[in-house]
Design a protein around this motif. Structure first.
Motif, PDB file in Angstrom:
ATOM      1  N   ASP A   1      11.550 -45.423 112.680  1.00 14.43           N
ATOM      2  CA  ASP A   1      10.709 -44.268 112.972  1.00 14.43           C
ATOM      3  C   ASP A   1       9.988 -43.825 111.710  1.00 14.43           C
ATOM      4  O   ASP A   1      10.611 -43.406 110.745  1.00 14.43           O
ATOM      5  CB  ASP A   1      11.617 -43.144 113.516  1.00 14.43           C
ATOM      6  CG  ASP A   1      10.859 -41.847 113.736  1.00 14.43           C
ATOM      7  OD1 ASP A   1       9.612 -41.891 113.873  1.00 14.43           O
ATOM      8  OD2 ASP A   1      11.510 -40.796 113.773  1.00 14.43           O
ATOM      9  N   SER A   2       8.647 -43.923 111.731  1.00 12.93           N
ATOM     10  CA  SER A   2       7.890 -43.613 110.504  1.00 12.93           C
ATOM     11  C   SER A   2       7.500 -42.143 110.400  1.00 12.93           C
ATOM     12  O   SER A   2       7.121 -41.680 109.335  1.00 12.93           O
ATOM     13  CB  SER A   2       6.619 -44.469 110.442  1.00 12.93           C
ATOM     14  OG  SER A   2       5.676 -44.013 111.410  1.00 12.93           O
ATOM     15  N   ASP A   3       7.554 -41.398 111.530  1.00 14.62           N
ATOM     16  CA  ASP A   3       7.023 -40.032 111.481  1.00 14.62           C
ATOM     17  C   ASP A   3       8.022 -38.951 111.890  1.00 14.62           C
ATOM     18  O   ASP A   3       7.650 -37.795 112.104  1.00 14.62           O
ATOM     19  CB  ASP A   3       5.749 -39.923 112.334  1.00 14.62           C
ATOM     20  CG  ASP A   3       6.002 -40.293 113.785  1.00 14.62           C
ATOM     21  OD1 ASP A   3       7.190 -40.501 114.151  1.00 14.62           O
ATOM     22  OD2 ASP A   3       5.027 -40.379 114.557  1.00 14.62           O
TER      23      ASP A   3
ATOM     24  N   ASP B   1       9.859 -38.343 114.591  1.00 13.92           N
ATOM     25  CA  ASP B   1      10.066 -37.798 115.939  1.00 13.92           C
ATOM     26  C   ASP B   1      11.243 -38.457 116.658  1.00 13.92           C
ATOM     27  O   ASP B   1      11.499 -38.192 117.827  1.00 13.92           O
ATOM     28  CB  ASP B   1       8.789 -37.903 116.785  1.00 13.92           C
ATOM     29  CG  ASP B   1       8.404 -39.343 117.089  1.00 13.92           C
ATOM     30  OD1 ASP B   1       9.070 -40.275 116.564  1.00 13.92           O
ATOM     31  OD2 ASP B   1       7.439 -39.549 117.851  1.00 13.92           O
TER      32      ASP B   1
ATOM     33  N   ILE C   1      11.569 -41.515 117.515  1.00 10.81           N
ATOM     34  CA  ILE C   1      11.187 -42.700 118.290  1.00 10.81           C
ATOM     35  C   ILE C   1      10.565 -43.724 117.339  1.00 10.81           C
ATOM     36  O   ILE C   1       9.663 -43.396 116.557  1.00 10.81           O
ATOM     37  CB  ILE C   1      10.187 -42.323 119.405  1.00 10.81           C
ATOM     38  CG1 ILE C   1      10.842 -41.331 120.384  1.00 10.81           C
ATOM     39  CG2 ILE C   1       9.691 -43.572 120.136  1.00 10.81           C
ATOM     40  CD1 ILE C   1       9.895 -40.781 121.441  1.00 10.81           C
ATOM     41  N   GLY C   2      11.035 -44.938 117.433  1.00 17.74           N
ATOM     42  CA  GLY C   2      10.477 -45.998 116.604  1.00 17.74           C
ATOM     43  C   GLY C   2       8.999 -46.188 116.915  1.00 17.74           C
ATOM     44  O   GLY C   2       8.529 -45.857 118.003  1.00 17.74           O
ATOM     45  N   ASP C   3       8.252 -46.703 115.959  1.00 18.03           N
ATOM     46  CA  ASP C   3       6.808 -46.828 116.163  1.00 18.03           C
ATOM     47  C   ASP C   3       6.260 -48.022 115.389  1.00 18.03           C
ATOM     48  O   ASP C   3       6.982 -48.659 114.608  1.00 18.03           O
ATOM     49  CB  ASP C   3       6.105 -45.519 115.753  1.00 18.03           C
ATOM     50  CG  ASP C   3       6.677 -44.961 114.467  1.00 18.03           C
ATOM     51  OD1 ASP C   3       6.714 -45.718 113.473  1.00 18.03           O
ATOM     52  OD2 ASP C   3       7.124 -43.789 114.442  1.00 18.03           O
TER      53      ASP C   3
HETATM   54 CA    CA Z   1       8.011 -42.130 115.624  1.00 16.62          CA
END
Ligand code: CA
Length: 579
Positions: free
Chosen positions: A104-106, A108, A110-112
């Motif tokens: 998860d880069s941001d 939240d 959730i992986g992205d």
């Molecule tokens: Ca994310």
């Protein structure tokens, strides 16, 4: 017992060889594993006395047992790292990524896609040169196998620009990107389906639908009677539609030329974005169990894609027995997942836990070669241990790290393009039949939550991994992760492993000892397996492997493999490459 496979049951022979090897600097110590074998073989472990052994042998054994108490000193320096020799073709080492649970880069939870991009160094460092992204297009579910827009990135995962960046970064690293292409069905919320249903609601009773008025009517299987259990009513009309997997996944009608044209446009869209291939979901279900129709569909799409990009790759999900998988190679598309080797009762896991002999395993390898090549001489096998629809290998092998390593070693010496499901390399767990429990958050660390995703919301939250996270395993030279890394590296050093024509060395193949030769061009490489729990002395003299030298090997915990006077001493559950 064959002359050439004298088993060192009491391990004394192996220990003696080990001691001999100490003298030439190749091997610093006899392995801990040998010492364990010795201890278990002894009727009186306290004294280390073995019945029927000479006094001098016993003396050496005692010495080695003492040395073995110091674990660090039992490890042998691995001296066989070779130059990389990676061929830029469709034989690759693939990593299957469930983006949702990966990184998860941001923040939240959730992986992205940006998370995947951030972890490309890790993926590359592991030796993977291909990634399979599970569905990334806009969808209604966490797993995203029900697409609502084939020309989009799911907003949970990012944007088209993020995808473009991921592809570019992959290509900079010589990593190819294949994406899941789900054409057996769409989401019930897809506008094609919504428009078709709206049209049917307005259609007067008794009138036949007209594709001239609504083209999407041909995209699905509609019927004005309930055909079987897989048909669901179109609410507000007298019509039904087929949805084999789920009411919210209406089956697409791949016989429709209009749909095919649309799917070609979709393919072009993604090829223009730089993808290198498709993983074809549910290929057996395009038309239920209609192999002739389904292989034609695969062939049609593959031909279209390879016209645009001659190197385009395609691997298809045909979750069936070996004979059916072989039949799908009639499609002349490159790869089918090797479900015969996969899953709890597949040959990889059974061989790793000892329910399937090494000798039978190499016969299976030759069987795949024969059966698949007969249907498509350009086939590339796509073996794997487990995927997102299966329990984790760690569960299937009772979290036995040695057996998990063995399964990996067997996989990584198979022909074709092996696929590794994210988290498999660190021995992550699953739980029960629930799909969400097979797709848990990647464990980058057990102490640092940076980038850690929340995983699927419906997953049980009490599933612990028996093994450390990536960070700790990277530091431990004998971790499962580092076993995977060396196993993959062997493929990247030796192109014969993926591409060679396999022959069994019969004289060295019996029970849990097996040997094969893989020939690729002018080059030949030997692979010798010991899947037993004992040290084996394998005499190569007068066999097809005589004269070869050690090229590399895989052992469980740093034990060495030695070749002395034509005899290969192989610790329990080890694999040796010879050239
Ligand atoms: Ca994310």
């Amino acid at each position: 017992m064959k002359q050439s496979q004298v088993k060192a049951v009491c391990a004394a022979t192996a220990l003696l060889l080990g001691v001999t090897a100490c003298g030439n600097g190749k091997m610093t110590e006899v392995s801990e594993n040998d010492a364990k074998t010795l201890q278990s073989a002894s009727s009186e472990p306290e004294s280390g006395i073995l019945e029927g052994e000479s006094a001098s042998e016993i003396k050496i054994i005692e010495t080695q047992t003492v040395v073995s108490d110091n674990e660090k000193e039992n490890k042998v320096q691995y001296e066989y790292e070779q130059e990389l020799n990676i061929i830029d073709d469709n034989y690759r080492n693939y990593y299957e990524i469930f983006v949702y649970s990966f990184y998860d880069s941001d923040g939240d939870g959730i992986g992205d896609l940006n998370g995947v991009t951030q972890k490309l160094d890790y993926i590359q460092d592991m030796g993977f040169n291909g990634i399979w992204l599970m569905p990334i297009m806009q969808s209604m579910t966490y797993h995203k196998y029900d697409v609502t827009d084939y020309y989009s990135i799911d907003t949970e995962y990012g944007t088209i620009e993020d995808f473009q960046k991921l592809v570019d970064e992959c290509h900079k690293r010589d990593i190819r990107v294949i994406i899941d292409f789900v054409i057996n069905h769409s989401s019930s919320k897809h506008e094609w389906f919504q428009e078709a249903c709206a049209y049917l609601r307005e259609l007067p009773d008794g009138e036949e639908p007209d594709a001239g008025e609504c083209p999407y009517i041909d995209f699905y299987h509609f019927s004005n009677e309930k055909v079987n259990g897989n048909y669901y009513p179109v609410n507000g009309s007298n019509w039904y539609y087929e949805g084999v997997f789920w009411s919210e996944m209406p089956d697409l009608n791949l016989a429709s030329d209009a749909l095919r044209e649309e799917l070609q446009n979709v393919s072009k869209f993604w090829i223009d974005l730089g993808i290198d291939g498709f993983r074809m979901d549910a290929a057996m279900h395009f038309e239920e169990n209609d192999t002739a129709f389904n292989t034609e569909v695969l062939n049609w799409l593959y031909s279209y894609c390879t016209d645009m990009n001659p190197d385009f790759y395609m691997v298809s999900e045909v979750w069936a027995n070996k004979a059916t998988i072989a039949d799908y190679y009639e499609s002349k598309t490159p790869s089918m997942f090797n479900f015969d080797a996969a899953d709890t009762e597949g040959k990889l896991i059974k061989a790793a836990r000892g329910n399937y002999k090494a000798a039978n395993f190499v016969e299976s390898m030759v069987g795949y070669q024969t059966d698949y090549a007969e249907k498509n001489e350009d086939y590339i096998d796509a073996p794997f241990i487990a995927n997102h629809d299966m329990g984790r290998v760690a569960n299937a092998l009772m979290k036995d790290e040695n057996d998990i390593k063995m399964a990996c070693g067997l996989l990584m010496t198979m022909n074709g393009s092996p696929f590794v499901y994210y988290g498999e390399e660190i021995g992550m767990s699953s739980s029960g039949k629930k799909d969400e429990n097979k797709r848990l958050a990647m464990i980058w660390s057990k102490t640092d939550t940076t980038g850690m995703t929340n995983g699927p919301k419906e997953a049980d939250n009490d599933i612990e991994s028996a093994f450390a996270g990536v960070d700790e395993q990277l530091e431990d030279p004998y971790s499962l992760l580092n076993y995977y890394k060396r196993a993959i590296r062997l493929r990247n050093e030796n192109p014969e492993l993926a591409r060679g024509q396999i022959e069994i060395v019969e004289a060295l193949t019996e029970e849990n000892q097996a040997a094969i030769i893989k020939s690729y061009g002018d080059s030949r490489i030997g692979v010798v397996y010991n899947t037993s729990d004992e040290t084996l002395a394998v005499n190569l003299t007068d066999t097809e492997l005589s004269g070869m030298t050690i090229r590399g090997y895989l052992t469980l915990n740093g034990e060495g493999i030695v070749l002395e006077n034509g005899t290969l001493t192989m610790p329990a559950q080890s694999i040796c490459l010879l050239k």
